[in-house]
Write an enzyme that holds these catalytic residues in place. Structure first.
Site, PDB file in Angstrom:
ATOM      1  N   GLU A 172      -4.402   7.101  -4.837  1.00 26.90           N
ATOM      2  CA  GLU A 172      -4.744   6.460  -6.142  1.00 26.90           C
ATOM      3  C   GLU A 172      -6.067   6.831  -6.465  1.00 26.90           C
ATOM      4  O   GLU A 172      -7.006   7.013  -6.111  1.00 26.90           O
ATOM      5  CB  GLU A 172      -4.618   5.070  -5.896  1.00 26.90           C
ATOM      6  CG  GLU A 172      -3.428   4.480  -5.438  1.00 26.90           C
ATOM      7  CD  GLU A 172      -3.322   2.754  -5.411  1.00 26.90           C
ATOM      8  OE1 GLU A 172      -4.167   2.267  -5.885  1.00 26.90           O
ATOM      9  OE2 GLU A 172      -2.430   2.652  -4.639  1.00 26.90           O
ATOM     10  N   HIS A 191      -1.541  -0.132  -9.821  1.00 26.44           N
ATOM     11  CA  HIS A 191      -2.315  -1.227  -8.969  1.00 26.44           C
ATOM     12  C   HIS A 191      -2.789  -2.414  -9.626  1.00 26.44           C
ATOM     13  O   HIS A 191      -3.861  -2.782  -9.453  1.00 26.44           O
ATOM     14  CB  HIS A 191      -3.346  -0.490  -8.112  1.00 26.44           C
ATOM     15  CG  HIS A 191      -3.470  -1.183  -6.664  1.00 26.44           C
ATOM     16  ND1 HIS A 191      -3.784  -0.424  -5.718  1.00 26.44           N
ATOM     17  CD2 HIS A 191      -3.572  -2.389  -6.333  1.00 26.44           C
ATOM     18  CE1 HIS A 191      -4.056  -1.339  -4.385  1.00 26.44           C
ATOM     19  NE2 HIS A 191      -3.587  -2.511  -5.037  1.00 26.44           N
ATOM     20  N   ARG A 219       0.959  -1.087   0.176  1.00 26.64           N
ATOM     21  CA  ARG A 219      -0.021   0.117  -0.138  1.00 26.64           C
ATOM     22  C   ARG A 219       1.085   1.000  -0.020  1.00 26.64           C
ATOM     23  O   ARG A 219       1.951   1.072   0.565  1.00 26.64           O
ATOM     24  CB  ARG A 219      -1.066  -0.067   1.231  1.00 26.64           C
ATOM     25  CG  ARG A 219      -1.965  -0.953   1.227  1.00 26.64           C
ATOM     26  CD  ARG A 219      -3.090  -0.722   0.288  1.00 26.64           C
ATOM     27  NE  ARG A 219      -4.288  -1.666   0.309  1.00 26.64           N
ATOM     28  CZ  ARG A 219      -4.173  -2.961  -0.613  1.00 26.64           C
ATOM     29  NH1 ARG A 219      -3.594  -3.210  -1.518  1.00 26.64           N
ATOM     30  NH2 ARG A 219      -5.346  -3.565  -0.279  1.00 26.64           N
TER      31      ARG A 219
HETATM   32  C1  OXD Z   1      -5.608  -6.549  -2.757  1.00 30.55           C
HETATM   33  C2  OXD Z   1      -4.950  -5.686  -3.841  1.00 30.55           C
HETATM   34  O1  OXD Z   1      -5.938  -6.080  -1.913  1.00 30.55           O
HETATM   35  O2  OXD Z   1      -4.957  -6.132  -5.367  1.00 30.55           O
HETATM   36  O3  OXD Z   1      -6.507  -7.645  -3.248  1.00 30.55           O
HETATM   37  O4  OXD Z   1      -4.296  -4.713  -3.526  1.00 30.55           O
END
Ligand code: OXD
Length: 324
Positions: free
Chosen positions: A266, A285, A237
């Protein structure tokens, strides 16, 4: 039992979401379920629903629910959608943690190869039809005999470790409950020993869940402790890394390169300076993107659905106190 499906907020492409919805619809065949395509319909339908399947719930929608007992989320991490009322409630939350084990590990190794073999520079030269070896060959590096530091030796982290061994890398990393040896890991450290991992890693890979303990994990002082000329790969993250400090370290060359799949905000804003850094590879992402998403999700969903209907134990239960 009434189920509501709310496909709001998804990281996946439209086709994958539709695939996911048709998989859920076939699992729920014979049950009372509604797919809600807009806010008004979810606010109306959730009132008497027993369970919800979706990517996100908001306080506004949650406030309408009177009978809700379970939410199955469509992602591994649910940090984007937790809020006090939800965490304090007795609604069971389940995630898709574990389904990205192979795809994210492949993404990480791909990014490490792209960074060291300068594939982004090669793509730029190709776009300009330039057969120019000088900069490319002067800056290519290797993975073998270098150290990868994996922050978060969970399922994905251990799979990255396994693949890194095939490249003859030394593998170190941190684990919250570090007690004993782990397969393919040469040195396991507790999160308190992060500094040691920072100082010995040529590649720092972040795959830990976002919690109050990991938020802002890699700040200015941690970046300063990273090895000169090392690389950073973040597929966890964005909130874990101080992007301003990272940008400075990338400019001075203290950090040789970064592959970023996640960002503090994002989508990454159009005017973010990180876009223009020649030593950064950006993916929006997509570290877990795969056409096999629904197929893998179905295994967890099917299990949890049966468990919910029969009152037995579900899997992938989000631990509200632990934060993942
Ligand atoms: C998830 C991601 O948490 O793709 O699934 O970030």
């Amino acid at each position: 039992m009434k189920f509501v499906i709310w496909p709001a907020y998804y990281l996946e492409a439209e086709a994958i979401v539709e695939d996911y919805l048709s998989m859920i619809s076939s699992l729920l065949e014979g049950q009372n379920f509604v797919i809600c395509r807009d806010l008004d319909s979810i606010k109306r339908e959730i009132v008497d629903a027993d369970a919800m399947i979706g990517w996100k719930i908001t306080p506004e929608v949650f406030a309408q629910a009177k009978k809700l007992k379970w939410i199955q989320f469509g992602s591994a991490g649910i940090d984007h959608t937790t809020f006090p009322e939800l965490l304090q409630s007795d609604v069971a939350l389940t995630t898709l943690s574990g389904i990205h084990t192979s795809v994210v590990a492949e993404h990480v190794i791909g990014q490490m190869l792209a960074l060291t073999r300068r594939l982004n520079l090669a793509a730029e030269l190709q776009a300009e039809h330039r057969y120019d070896r000088s900069e490319l060959s002067a800056t290519c590096r290797e993975l073998s005999n270098r150290t990868i530091g994996i922050i978060g030796l969970g399922k994905i982290g251990l799979n990255i470790a396994r693949l890194a061994k095939a490249f003859d890398m030394k593998v170190v990393g941190t684990k919250r409950t570090a007690n004993g040896d782990l397969p393919n890991v040469d040195e396991v450290y507790s999160p308190d020993n992060l500094d040691r991992v920072l100082s010995i890693s040529d590649f720092l890979v972040i795959v830990v869940p976002l919690t109050s303990q990991t938020e802002a994990l890699i700040g200015k002082s941690e970046i300063a402790k990273m090895k000169q000329g090392s690389y950073l790969v973040n597929v966890a993250r964005g909130a874990m890394v101080d992007h301003e400090a990272l940008g400075k370290a990338l400019r001075t060359g203290h950090i040789a390169g970064a592959a970023l799949d996640v960002f503090p905000a994002e989508p990454l804003p159009f005017d973010s300076p990180i876009w223009d850094m020649p030593n950064v590879i950006i993916t929006p992402h997509t570290g877990a993107s795969s056409p096999r998403y629904s197929q893998r999700a179905a295994v967890i969903l099917e299990h949890n659905l049966k468990a919910f209907l029969s009152g037995s134990r579900m899997i992938n239960i989000y631990q509200k106190d632990r934060g993942y």
